[in-house]
Design an enzyme around this catalytic site. Structure first.
Site, PDB file in Angstrom:
ATOM      1  CD  GLU A  92      -2.511   1.139   2.633  1.00 22.73           C
ATOM      2  OE1 GLU A  92      -3.753   1.714   2.407  1.00 22.73           O
ATOM      3  OE2 GLU A  92      -2.232   0.705   3.771  1.00 22.73           O
ATOM      4  CE  LYS A 146      -7.064   0.641   3.919  1.00 23.27           C
ATOM      5  NZ  LYS A 146      -6.219   1.666   4.162  1.00 23.27           N
ATOM      6  CB  CYS A 206      -4.047  -1.685   4.812  1.00 24.97           C
ATOM      7  SG  CYS A 206      -2.948  -1.066   6.249  1.00 24.97           S
TER       8      CYS A 206
END
Length: 301
Positions: free
Chosen positions: A74, A134, A177
């Site tokens: 990321e 995301k 993440c």
């Protein structure tokens, strides 16, 4: 600049050939019996040119050592020091950054997983990428740990999951993440055929030290997938540092490679999908799972 950028992950396909520590990194021979993945660790800054040069060297090294797919973390493109800088540096998908990585993939005949690029809100147009935005945003205040970050100030969450992507190393399910903390996402990807899960990340030092490895191993164990997690490491600017420890985990939960917490680098891992199959046959968790109504039955009590 736009009101917010969309944090997105790409799988960039090579269109010419193959089509789209615990301190004990396992060395891959040039004649590996199974496809090899490279899990990379980088230290991004607001300097986009320097970041590209550093990632390009990692990709070239990975390809030279036999990798057919390379995973970048990321924020591989940059990590801004403020909301304003983050938005000002963002690009469209047709911008220079993605164009350069697409050219790199084509030149080296390798697949790239670009794990979280800050982009302006535009449509994909070239058909060369599979895009996952995301899903969960890191809006967290941990004053006792020195952690304060509000991703929703500059990031728009994705509206839906993307089906696992068929790649030269297997079917890859995409997360980014903070998505790592939500097992519902990994189980959904597993249900739709994922053999490998990837979580490119920039975990904070405090949360990484406490939770990073245990969460990655848990996602591998519960889905019986390989988990490949590229990571940011070290100091990005005066306001932010990352935990590092880019990790590769097998379907049994064993750590196959760990890049450590000090500096950029990469870990190579053979992806033997027979290990996915045998783990699932020997312990058929998916078959034993009850229907969703069973798990919601507590709501009726």
């Amino acid at each position: 600049p736009p009101a917010a950028s969309a944090g997105s992950m790409f799988t960039v396909r090579c269109t010419l050939g193959s089509a789209a520590w615990r301190h004990r990194i396992r060395l891959m021979s040039t004649a590996a019996a199974h496809p090899v993945a490279a899990v990379c660790q980088a230290t991004a800054t607001p300097d986009k040119e320097a970041n590209f040069s550093a990632c390009k060297r990692l990709v070239e090294e990975a390809k030279g050592r036999g990798a057919s797919m390379v995973f970048l973390p990321e924020g591989f493109d940059y990590i801004g020091s403020s909301r304003e800088e983050t938005l000002a540096l963002s690009e469209s998908l047709a911008g220079d950054t993605i164009s350069r990585y697409t050219q790199l993939a084509r030149k080296l005949e390798v697949w790239l997983s670009l794990g979280g690029v800050s982009r302006t809100r535009t449509r994909m147009g070239d058909g060369q990428t599979d895009l996952q935005q995301k899903s969960h945003l890191f809006d967290v205040e941990l004053p006792e740990k020195g952690v304060s970050l509000k991703e929703s100030a500059f990031t728009i969450p994705g509206p839906a999951l993307v089906s696992p992507v068929q790649t030269p190393i297997g079917k890859v399910g995409l997360g980014i993440c903070y998505d790592l903390r939500f097992p519902e996402l990994s189980l959904a990807l597993r249900h739709h055929g994922a053999e490998i899960l990837t979580y490119p990340s920039a975990f904070t030092v405090a949360t990484g030290a406490a939770h990073w490895e245990v969460l990655l191993r848990a996602r591998a164990i519960e889905t019986q997938c390989f988990v490949l997690a590229a990571a940011q490491v070290g100091r990005h600017h005066e306001k932010r540092s990352s935990h590092g420890h880019a990790l590769a985990v097998d379907p049994w939960g064993e750590v196959l490679g760990d890049c450590g917490g000090e500096s950029p680098g990469l870990a190579l891992v053979e992806i033997n999908l027979d290990r996915v199959g045998s783990t699932r046959r020997n312990m058929p968790v998916e078959r034993h799972r009850r229907d969703t109504g069973f798990y919601r039955s507590l709501n009726k009590v």
